[in-house]
Design a protein around this motif. Sequence first.
Motif, PDB file in Angstrom:
ATOM      1  N   LEU A  49      -9.967   3.264   9.740  1.00 48.42           N
ATOM      2  CA  LEU A  49      -9.147   4.255   9.039  1.00 48.42           C
ATOM      3  C   LEU A  49      -9.944   4.879   7.909  1.00 48.42           C
ATOM      4  O   LEU A  49     -10.840   4.245   7.342  1.00 48.42           O
TER       5      LEU A  49
ATOM      6  N   ARG B  75      -8.355   7.477   2.486  1.00 50.55           N
ATOM      7  CA  ARG B  75      -7.007   7.805   2.019  1.00 50.55           C
ATOM      8  C   ARG B  75      -5.982   6.797   2.544  1.00 50.55           C
ATOM      9  O   ARG B  75      -5.141   6.280   1.795  1.00 50.55           O
ATOM     10  N   ASP B  76      -6.033   6.496   3.843  1.00 53.22           N
ATOM     11  CA  ASP B  76      -5.079   5.556   4.435  1.00 53.22           C
ATOM     12  C   ASP B  76      -5.290   4.144   3.893  1.00 53.22           C
ATOM     13  O   ASP B  76      -4.325   3.411   3.653  1.00 53.22           O
ATOM     14  N   ASN B  77      -6.542   3.762   3.677  1.00 50.78           N
ATOM     15  CA  ASN B  77      -6.813   2.426   3.147  1.00 50.78           C
ATOM     16  C   ASN B  77      -6.329   2.281   1.709  1.00 50.78           C
ATOM     17  O   ASN B  77      -5.873   1.204   1.311  1.00 50.78           O
TER      18      ASN B  77
ATOM     19  N   LEU C  56      -3.684   3.756   0.443  1.00 47.99           N
ATOM     20  CA  LEU C  56      -2.230   3.585   0.537  1.00 47.99           C
ATOM     21  C   LEU C  56      -1.868   2.169   0.970  1.00 47.99           C
ATOM     22  O   LEU C  56      -0.981   1.534   0.395  1.00 47.99           O
ATOM     23  N   ILE C  57      -2.580   1.645   1.980  1.00 48.28           N
ATOM     24  CA  ILE C  57      -2.266   0.304   2.503  1.00 48.28           C
ATOM     25  C   ILE C  57      -2.556  -0.758   1.449  1.00 48.28           C
ATOM     26  O   ILE C  57      -1.729  -1.633   1.173  1.00 48.28           O
TER      27      ILE C  57
ATOM     28  N   ARG D  21       0.804   6.840  -3.350  1.00 47.30           N
ATOM     29  CA  ARG D  21       0.391   8.227  -3.072  1.00 47.30           C
ATOM     30  C   ARG D  21       0.016   8.961  -4.353  1.00 47.30           C
ATOM     31  O   ARG D  21      -0.934   9.758  -4.373  1.00 47.30           O
TER      32      ARG D  21
ATOM     33  N   ASP E  61     -12.035  11.475   3.938  1.00 49.23           N
ATOM     34  CA  ASP E  61     -11.611  11.495   5.340  1.00 49.23           C
ATOM     35  C   ASP E  61     -12.601  10.811   6.279  1.00 49.23           C
ATOM     36  O   ASP E  61     -12.438  10.860   7.505  1.00 49.23           O
TER      37      ASP E  61
END
Length: 429
Positions: free
Chosen positions: A105, A108-110, A112-113, A126, A143
């Motif tokens: 991933l 950005r996704d990491n 959030l997680i 966020r 990204d």
Amino acid sequence: MSSPTILVDGVHKEFRIPEEQVHTLKERVLHPVRRPSHHQFQALRDVSFDVGRGEFFGIVGRNGSGKSTLLKCMAGIYGVDQGRIFVDGRVSTFIELGVGFNVDLPARDNILINATMLGLSPRESRSRIDAVLDFAELHDFVDLKLKNYSSGMLVRLAFSVMIQVDADILLIDEVLAVGDAAFQQKCFDEFARLRRENRTVVLVTHDMGSVERFCDRAMLLERGRVAEIGEPQPVSMHYLQLNFSRDARDAEEAAANGGDGEPRAAAAPALRGRNAEELRAGDGSAEIVSGWFMNAEGEQVESLDAGLRCTFCMHVRFHADAEAPLFGFTLRNGADERVVSASTHKELAGESFKAGEEIIVYFGFENVLAPDRYGVSAVVAKSGSGAAWMDNRERFRSIVISAGDPSGAMVDLPFHMELQRQVTVEATP
């Protein structure tokens, strides 16, 4: 007294280590009745300590001493076999590089997680993405999948997420081991901010400079046991002494066995301080016999006048042959701040000395120090990084600096001053 934020009481932790591992199905089929044997490894043995609210607490020790295991027990990753651990507050952990990240991933996704796993709500997570990327300086790679990140980029991202969590307690393991110099300075600035905000920090590190710079107290672990708890500098010296005393024992064993059958001289024993305040470490292959100061006229003195040239002298005796050793000294003021450090890292690079030889090393400098009593430390180290001490004497003597008109600053630098009056020229009508 208020109750501690962290209390560790009589903790034991043991691991069951297989002596022969079965890796394939074929091995299992060929030996269906073979029972694998195990041995027990005692990682922590009756560890007890407490950490006060707002305290910066350091944990040091050699590799395999149980530091990271203890931190994982405090974080709840490992359970303990005996004893108890109480943690009063919200915890944020930085224990292993990339733990909790999904490398497939993007950043950005990491973020959030991980932020959600550490206790932030999805909305809070966020809202803090930009702050995390700003600190980590990874906006251009937001990204990009993490499997394409370098180790330095990963540690910057993980540390940035950790400090964004509004935690009362931070558990940090070797955060400075991977980052570059610029990132390390940002970490130092964050440590200072955490201290101002009265956060509780437990720092596991091999960097004794960071321990002495930031920690209120420190603990030394050795083979899973608490060897010492106290002020950072004595604990740091004890840690380094453990490393070098082991080297000395190895040298003694090698000398006793002697691979060529010829008798060899045993390594000199590790040196000890001559008084209660002095801290001393080293393998004993060289000895700092004494040290003194001379004024500008070459006279040995117990006090120096500010603004004049002076010299620090080291009398060194060698107990073993030494190739290109390093000599150095340090002055600390009354507030225990390091003010002057000097070493012969380059100046004596080609010099070698024989066992039994005695020398005097002179360090001359312009005395711009402010009036105070300064503690003097000196070191002789083996060629290389300067960390392999032959003899290190901490605060083994002092020198008084006096001045007629003190400025109150840490140093009194000579300067030149001019005054120029502005000339006003009237315009001609």
